[in-house]
Design a protein around this motif. Structure first.
Motif, mmCIF file in Angstrom:
data_model
loop_
_atom_site.group_PDB
_atom_site.id
_atom_site.type_symbol
_atom_site.label_atom_id
_atom_site.label_comp_id
_atom_site.label_asym_id
_atom_site.label_seq_id
_atom_site.Cartn_x
_atom_site.Cartn_y
_atom_site.Cartn_z
ATOM 1 N N ASP A 102 1.769 12.432 -12.372
ATOM 2 C CA ASP A 102 1.514 12.433 -10.929
ATOM 3 C C ASP A 102 1.383 13.856 -10.398
ATOM 4 O O ASP A 102 0.499 14.143 -9.575
ATOM 5 C CB ASP A 102 2.644 11.715 -10.187
ATOM 6 C CG ASP A 102 2.712 10.224 -10.498
ATOM 7 O OD1 ASP A 102 1.705 9.664 -10.984
ATOM 8 O OD2 ASP A 102 3.782 9.626 -10.252
ATOM 9 N N SER A 106 -2.142 15.394 -8.945
ATOM 10 C CA SER A 106 -2.203 15.763 -7.524
ATOM 11 C C SER A 106 -2.575 17.228 -7.329
ATOM 12 O O SER A 106 -2.859 17.645 -6.198
ATOM 13 C CB SER A 106 -0.850 15.499 -6.859
ATOM 14 O OG SER A 106 0.127 16.435 -7.302
ATOM 15 N N HIS A 148 -4.137 6.202 -12.049
ATOM 16 C CA HIS A 148 -4.892 7.340 -11.514
ATOM 17 C C HIS A 148 -6.392 7.192 -11.767
ATOM 18 O O HIS A 148 -7.150 8.105 -11.427
ATOM 19 C CB HIS A 148 -4.376 8.646 -12.109
ATOM 20 C CG HIS A 148 -3.057 9.067 -11.531
ATOM 21 N ND1 HIS A 148 -2.934 9.694 -10.305
ATOM 22 C CD2 HIS A 148 -1.788 8.920 -11.998
ATOM 23 C CE1 HIS A 148 -1.666 9.926 -10.043
ATOM 24 N NE2 HIS A 148 -0.942 9.467 -11.048
#
Length: 308
Positions: A102, A106, A148
């Motif tokens: 994550d 990001s 994702h």
């Protein structure tokens, strides 16, 4: 950009019998070697069942949850144990690997090193084994694909033992390239060249005892990097075992600390070319404490340099 170091004190609560190679001191020494380095330090969250279910059935989770003792140590197989804190430690390992994905996706960090224990690459779909309870890297890879929207990911496992668990968990995953180098014959006895996955996406590269850094560098440059380039992954995962070090007591591959730095640098260069430098590295084996600490240190140095 920076490199994330993801770990948690709960991982010190996984206690094994005296003399067991996968001991609390391993993580202590790794973290000591990383003190003072320019890292984004993050506590690994505990994975919820939903994350673990990406690779393991609920029955496996429930069995391990039920097996944890209130006191003492229980034996799950010939060399895999649980203490009262082991289940929580294993959940931190999964949670840390998922959080690393994550953070990298990001753009919060350039890459990440997940320093947790127990390790993960021997845990099969419904079988804890080889010191491992859950398949951390496999779960993280599937999280990247499922949550994702990545189309392809690649995993390179340079632990001296074959990542049979990662292979089992991703056997039918066409979008995950898995490349493993490992001494053979050696535990767990899998990892022959004919084991290629349901979609030909698995490559096993058995190494003979005594394989040194010069030969390993040729294998990485001439076989592993071209495989990754041909697959065109959007994220690279590393099963970072340092037990192929020449000082490790459990195997007979003769890599040096400097070899691990070079390996990491070359894989980081490939990631920069192919997937915007996205790397998530998870600690696996390494059982000579000074060699483990030194090798993990240069591995993370190379990740830091690549993230800048």
């Amino acid at each position: 950009m920076t490199t994330a170091l993801i770990t948690h004190p709960d991982c010190h609560g996984h206690v094994t019998p005296e003399g067991h190679p996968e001991q609390v001191a391993r993580l202590h020494e790794v973290l000591k070697a990383l003190e003072g380095k320019d890292l984004r330090r993050v506590e690994a969250p505990a994975a919820a069942d939903d994350s673990i279910l990406l690779c393991h059935p609920q029955a496996h989770i429930d069995a391990l949850r039920a097996a944890r003792p209130e006191t003492g140590i229980v034996q799950l197989d010939a060399d895999t144990y649980m203490s009262p804190g082991s289940f929580e430690a294993a959940c931190r390992g999964v949670g840390g690997a998922v959080a690393a994905v994550d953070m990298v996706m990001s753009g919060e960090v350039g890459n990440a090193f997940v320093a947790t224990r127990p390790p993960g690459h021997h845990a099969e779909t419904e079988q804890p084994m080889g010191f491992c309870l859950f398949g951390n890297v496999a779960i993280a890879a599937r999280h990247a694909l499922r949550n994702h929207g990545l189309k392809k990911v690649a995993i390179v496992d340079f632990d001296v033992h074959h990542g049979n668990g990662t292979q089992d968990l991703l056997w039918n995953e066409a979008d995950a390239l898995f490349v493993s180098t490992h001494q053979m014959p050696l535990y767990p006895g899998t990892g022959a060249q004919h084991e290629q996955g349901a979609h030909g996406q698995i490559t096993n590269i058995p190494l003979s005892a005594g394989t040194d850094g010069e030969l390993y560098r040729k294998i990485l440059a001439n076989r592993i990097i071209p495989l990754i380039e041909a697959f065109e992954p959007e994220m690279l995962f590393l099963s970072a075992g340092f037990d192929a070090h020449r000082d490790d007591p459990l195997a007979s591959i003769a890599l040096s600390t400097e070899d691990f730095q070079w390996i990491t640098e070359e894989l980081a260069k490939a990631a920069a070319r192919l997937c915007e430098g996205r790397i998530v590295s998870c600690l696996e084996g390494g059982y000579d404490l000074p060699a483990l600490a030194a090798s993990a240190g240069v591995h993370v140095d190379a990740l830091i340099a690549a993230a800048r």
